[in-house]
Scaffold this motif. Structure first.
Motif, mmCIF file in Angstrom:
data_model
loop_
_atom_site.group_PDB
_atom_site.id
_atom_site.type_symbol
_atom_site.label_atom_id
_atom_site.label_comp_id
_atom_site.label_asym_id
_atom_site.label_seq_id
_atom_site.Cartn_x
_atom_site.Cartn_y
_atom_site.Cartn_z
ATOM 1 N N GLY A 141 -55.810 -28.101 12.386
ATOM 2 C CA GLY A 141 -56.610 -29.112 13.060
ATOM 3 C C GLY A 141 -57.166 -28.647 14.395
ATOM 4 O O GLY A 141 -57.779 -29.434 15.119
ATOM 5 N N ARG A 142 -56.975 -27.363 14.711
ATOM 6 C CA ARG A 142 -57.462 -26.815 15.982
ATOM 7 C C ARG A 142 -58.793 -26.104 15.764
ATOM 8 O O ARG A 142 -59.060 -25.575 14.684
ATOM 9 C CB ARG A 142 -56.443 -25.859 16.591
ATOM 10 C CG ARG A 142 -55.061 -26.472 16.838
ATOM 11 C CD ARG A 142 -55.166 -27.756 17.651
ATOM 12 N NE ARG A 142 -53.894 -28.157 18.237
ATOM 13 C CZ ARG A 142 -53.073 -29.073 17.749
ATOM 14 N NH1 ARG A 142 -53.391 -29.685 16.608
ATOM 15 N NH2 ARG A 142 -51.954 -29.392 18.368
ATOM 16 N N GLU A 143 -59.617 -26.054 16.809
ATOM 17 C CA GLU A 143 -60.982 -25.544 16.655
ATOM 18 C C GLU A 143 -61.143 -24.116 17.155
ATOM 19 O O GLU A 143 -62.187 -23.501 16.938
ATOM 20 C CB GLU A 143 -61.963 -26.484 17.346
ATOM 21 C CG GLU A 143 -61.955 -27.872 16.692
ATOM 22 C CD GLU A 143 -62.988 -28.817 17.249
ATOM 23 O OE1 GLU A 143 -63.578 -28.510 18.307
ATOM 24 O OE2 GLU A 143 -63.222 -29.860 16.611
ATOM 25 N N ILE A 144 -60.122 -23.563 17.819
ATOM 26 C CA ILE A 144 -60.075 -22.145 18.176
ATOM 27 C C ILE A 144 -58.628 -21.727 17.958
ATOM 28 O O ILE A 144 -57.746 -22.087 18.745
ATOM 29 C CB ILE A 144 -60.497 -21.873 19.634
ATOM 30 C CG1 ILE A 144 -61.869 -22.481 19.944
ATOM 31 C CG2 ILE A 144 -60.512 -20.370 19.916
ATOM 32 C CD1 ILE A 144 -62.254 -22.383 21.423
ATOM 33 N N VAL A 145 -58.358 -20.975 16.896
ATOM 34 C CA VAL A 145 -56.967 -20.701 16.550
ATOM 35 C C VAL A 145 -56.832 -19.320 15.917
ATOM 36 O O VAL A 145 -57.702 -18.879 15.167
ATOM 37 C CB VAL A 145 -56.405 -21.802 15.610
ATOM 38 C CG1 VAL A 145 -57.185 -21.869 14.307
ATOM 39 C CG2 VAL A 145 -54.920 -21.621 15.366
ATOM 40 N N GLN A 146 -55.743 -18.645 16.234
ATOM 41 C CA GLN A 146 -55.476 -17.327 15.682
ATOM 42 C C GLN A 146 -54.062 -17.275 15.115
ATOM 43 O O GLN A 146 -53.148 -17.932 15.623
ATOM 44 C CB GLN A 146 -55.627 -16.249 16.758
ATOM 45 C CG GLN A 146 -54.595 -16.339 17.881
ATOM 46 C CD GLN A 146 -54.537 -15.079 18.720
ATOM 47 O OE1 GLN A 146 -55.276 -14.960 19.692
ATOM 48 N NE2 GLN A 146 -53.659 -14.161 18.340
ATOM 49 N N PRO A 147 -53.852 -16.474 14.055
ATOM 50 C CA PRO A 147 -52.498 -16.201 13.610
ATOM 51 C C PRO A 147 -51.865 -15.120 14.481
ATOM 52 O O PRO A 147 -52.460 -14.682 15.477
ATOM 53 C CB PRO A 147 -52.712 -15.715 12.171
ATOM 54 C CG PRO A 147 -54.025 -15.019 12.235
ATOM 55 C CD PRO A 147 -54.858 -15.805 13.224
ATOM 56 N N HIS A 148 -50.693 -14.689 14.104
ATOM 57 C CA HIS A 148 -49.947 -13.678 14.863
ATOM 58 C C HIS A 148 -50.152 -12.331 14.194
ATOM 59 O O HIS A 148 -49.639 -12.077 13.107
ATOM 60 C CB HIS A 148 -48.464 -14.052 14.886
ATOM 61 C CG HIS A 148 -47.649 -13.243 15.836
ATOM 62 N ND1 HIS A 148 -46.308 -13.457 16.026
ATOM 63 C CD2 HIS A 148 -47.979 -12.224 16.660
ATOM 64 C CE1 HIS A 148 -45.848 -12.607 16.922
ATOM 65 N NE2 HIS A 148 -46.837 -11.850 17.320
ATOM 66 N N CYS A 149 -50.889 -11.447 14.829
ATOM 67 C CA CYS A 149 -51.219 -10.150 14.261
ATOM 68 C C CYS A 149 -50.176 -9.120 14.688
ATOM 69 O O CYS A 149 -49.990 -8.872 15.890
ATOM 70 C CB CYS A 149 -52.612 -9.712 14.700
ATOM 71 S SG CYS A 149 -53.202 -8.228 13.880
ATOM 72 N N VAL A 150 -49.502 -8.514 13.712
ATOM 73 C CA VAL A 150 -48.455 -7.525 13.944
ATOM 74 C C VAL A 150 -48.725 -6.324 13.034
ATOM 75 O O VAL A 150 -49.568 -6.383 12.142
ATOM 76 C CB VAL A 150 -47.055 -8.114 13.657
ATOM 77 C CG1 VAL A 150 -46.740 -9.264 14.615
ATOM 78 C CG2 VAL A 150 -46.948 -8.605 12.210
ATOM 79 N N THR A 151 -47.992 -5.244 13.230
ATOM 80 C CA THR A 151 -48.118 -4.097 12.334
ATOM 81 C C THR A 151 -46.956 -4.017 11.350
ATOM 82 O O THR A 151 -46.995 -3.228 10.408
ATOM 83 C CB THR A 151 -48.199 -2.775 13.121
ATOM 84 O OG1 THR A 151 -47.047 -2.650 13.955
ATOM 85 C CG2 THR A 151 -49.469 -2.739 13.966
ATOM 86 N N ARG A 152 -45.917 -4.816 11.565
ATOM 87 C CA ARG A 152 -44.816 -4.925 10.607
ATOM 88 C C ARG A 152 -44.228 -6.320 10.739
ATOM 89 O O ARG A 152 -44.210 -6.891 11.846
ATOM 90 C CB ARG A 152 -43.740 -3.864 10.844
ATOM 91 C CG ARG A 152 -43.141 -3.868 12.242
ATOM 92 C CD ARG A 152 -42.082 -2.796 12.398
ATOM 93 N NE ARG A 152 -41.623 -2.684 13.767
ATOM 94 C CZ ARG A 152 -40.694 -3.476 14.317
ATOM 95 N NH1 ARG A 152 -40.141 -4.453 13.607
ATOM 96 N NH2 ARG A 152 -40.320 -3.297 15.577
ATOM 97 N N PRO A 153 -43.759 -6.909 9.641
ATOM 98 C CA PRO A 153 -43.215 -8.264 9.703
ATOM 99 C C PRO A 153 -42.096 -8.384 10.733
ATOM 100 O O PRO A 153 -41.186 -7.558 10.778
ATOM 101 C CB PRO A 153 -42.682 -8.476 8.282
ATOM 102 C CG PRO A 153 -43.519 -7.570 7.430
ATOM 103 C CD PRO A 153 -43.769 -6.358 8.265
ATOM 104 N N GLY A 154 -42.218 -9.394 11.580
ATOM 105 C CA GLY A 154 -41.221 -9.609 12.616
ATOM 106 C C GLY A 154 -41.324 -8.679 13.800
ATOM 107 O O GLY A 154 -40.513 -8.747 14.723
ATOM 108 N N GLY A 155 -42.328 -7.797 13.790
ATOM 109 C CA GLY A 155 -42.478 -6.826 14.870
ATOM 110 C C GLY A 155 -43.184 -7.410 16.077
ATOM 111 O O GLY A 155 -43.575 -8.585 16.104
ATOM 112 N N PRO A 156 -43.367 -6.606 17.109
ATOM 113 C CA PRO A 156 -44.038 -7.082 18.317
ATOM 114 C C PRO A 156 -45.507 -7.414 18.050
ATOM 115 O O PRO A 156 -46.108 -6.915 17.098
ATOM 116 C CB PRO A 156 -43.906 -5.907 19.292
ATOM 117 C CG PRO A 156 -43.718 -4.712 18.416
ATOM 118 C CD PRO A 156 -42.972 -5.189 17.212
ATOM 119 N N THR A 157 -46.050 -8.258 18.875
ATOM 120 C CA THR A 157 -47.466 -8.623 18.762
ATOM 121 C C THR A 157 -48.330 -7.375 18.874
ATOM 122 O O THR A 157 -48.182 -6.582 19.816
ATOM 123 C CB THR A 157 -47.843 -9.613 19.868
ATOM 124 O OG1 THR A 157 -47.046 -10.790 19.728
ATOM 125 C CG2 THR A 157 -49.314 -9.972 19.801
#
Length: 256
Positions: A141-157
């Motif tokens: 429901g948000r108009e500017i939104v991003q997921p969490h981009c990582v290089t491995r699951p559970g890793g640092p942003t």
């Protein structure tokens, strides 16, 4: 799945450069998206490649046209290339590199946006995301939104251009929360309501927001003010808009 999330026209915008190794898989992931072809468009802008990215992109247009209602492929060179063997995050070249990327994003936006309701910014080297990526982002429901981009699951942003607290906290600081407000955004995967772009929200190719309290203080490596996607986040704030991130919704980026 909410059928109403399959009705809004979306354009996916992707700047491309020196990405021969990523383009075929990028097209495969687009083909796998669970979003109707009649309301999905694609825009690509190639600039300054020193490999075969441009002819390969031309060859792949036909496949994308079978998947989408409209495909836009534009070439626009800006005359910037990183020196050989220098990583793209090298501080000495960040200003020039991101200024060029901001210009590329703006040129792509103005050339490819038509009647769409949403713009999905999607980098070519994001290598894993779910087929219902668009619906998951819209469902916030948000108009500017991003997921969490990582290089491995559970890793640092990985995409550290989305932050709070003057650049000291990223989405990996907020794990366990489904949605958090951000001061700035990254552009690896970013959904934006298209009307905000039409209202003037863009990617500054210059230091923006010097008077905004959310920008980072001056530092030996940079002057005060934000550019490119971080500048877009600060501009959104100045327009009375809020940016959001999804700490627990991860997408995978190719390791640098």
């Amino acid at each position: 799945m909410d059928d109403s999330l399959l009705e809004a026209p979306v354009v996916i915008l992707t700047p491309i450069k020196n990405c021969v190794s990523h383009l075929p898989a990028y097209v495969e992931r687009i083909e796998a998206l669970q979003y109707p072809a009649e309301v999905l468009s694609i825009g690509l802008l190639e600039s300054d490649s020193t490999d075969a990215t441009w002819p390969l992109a031309q060859d792949l247009v036909e496949r994308l046209e079978r998947r989408c209602r409209r495909v836009s492929l534009v070439k626009r060179d800006f005359g910037f290339n990183m020196p050989a063997q220098v990583p793209r995050w090298s501080p000495a070249y960040q200003r020039a590199r991101r200024t060029t990327l901001a210009r590329a994003r703006n040129h792509l936006l103005f050339s490819a946006l038509r009647d769409e309701t949403w713009v999905l910014w999607l980098d070519v080297d994001v290598i894993r995301y779910p087929p219902d990526l668009i619906q998951k982002l819209m469902a916030t429901g948000r108009e500017i939104v991003q997921p969490h981009c990582v290089t491995r699951p559970g890793g640092p942003t990985f995409d550290r251009n989305g932050w709070t607290h003057h650049g000291t906290r990223h989405l990996d600081s907020y794990r366990g929360q489904s949605l958090v407000p951000l001061d700035t955004v990254g552009g690896t995967v970013l959904l934006v309501k298209a009307d905000h772009h039409r209202d003037g929200l863009n990617f500054p190719a210059f230091r923006y927001g010097v008077a905004n309290d959310s920008v980072r203080p001056a530092h030996p490596d940079w002057e005060r003010g934000e550019i490119e996607t971080e500048g877009l986040g600060i501009m959104a704030s100045d327009m009375g808009l809020q940016c959001w991130g999804m700490p627990d919704f991860e997408v995978l980026h190719a390791p640098d």
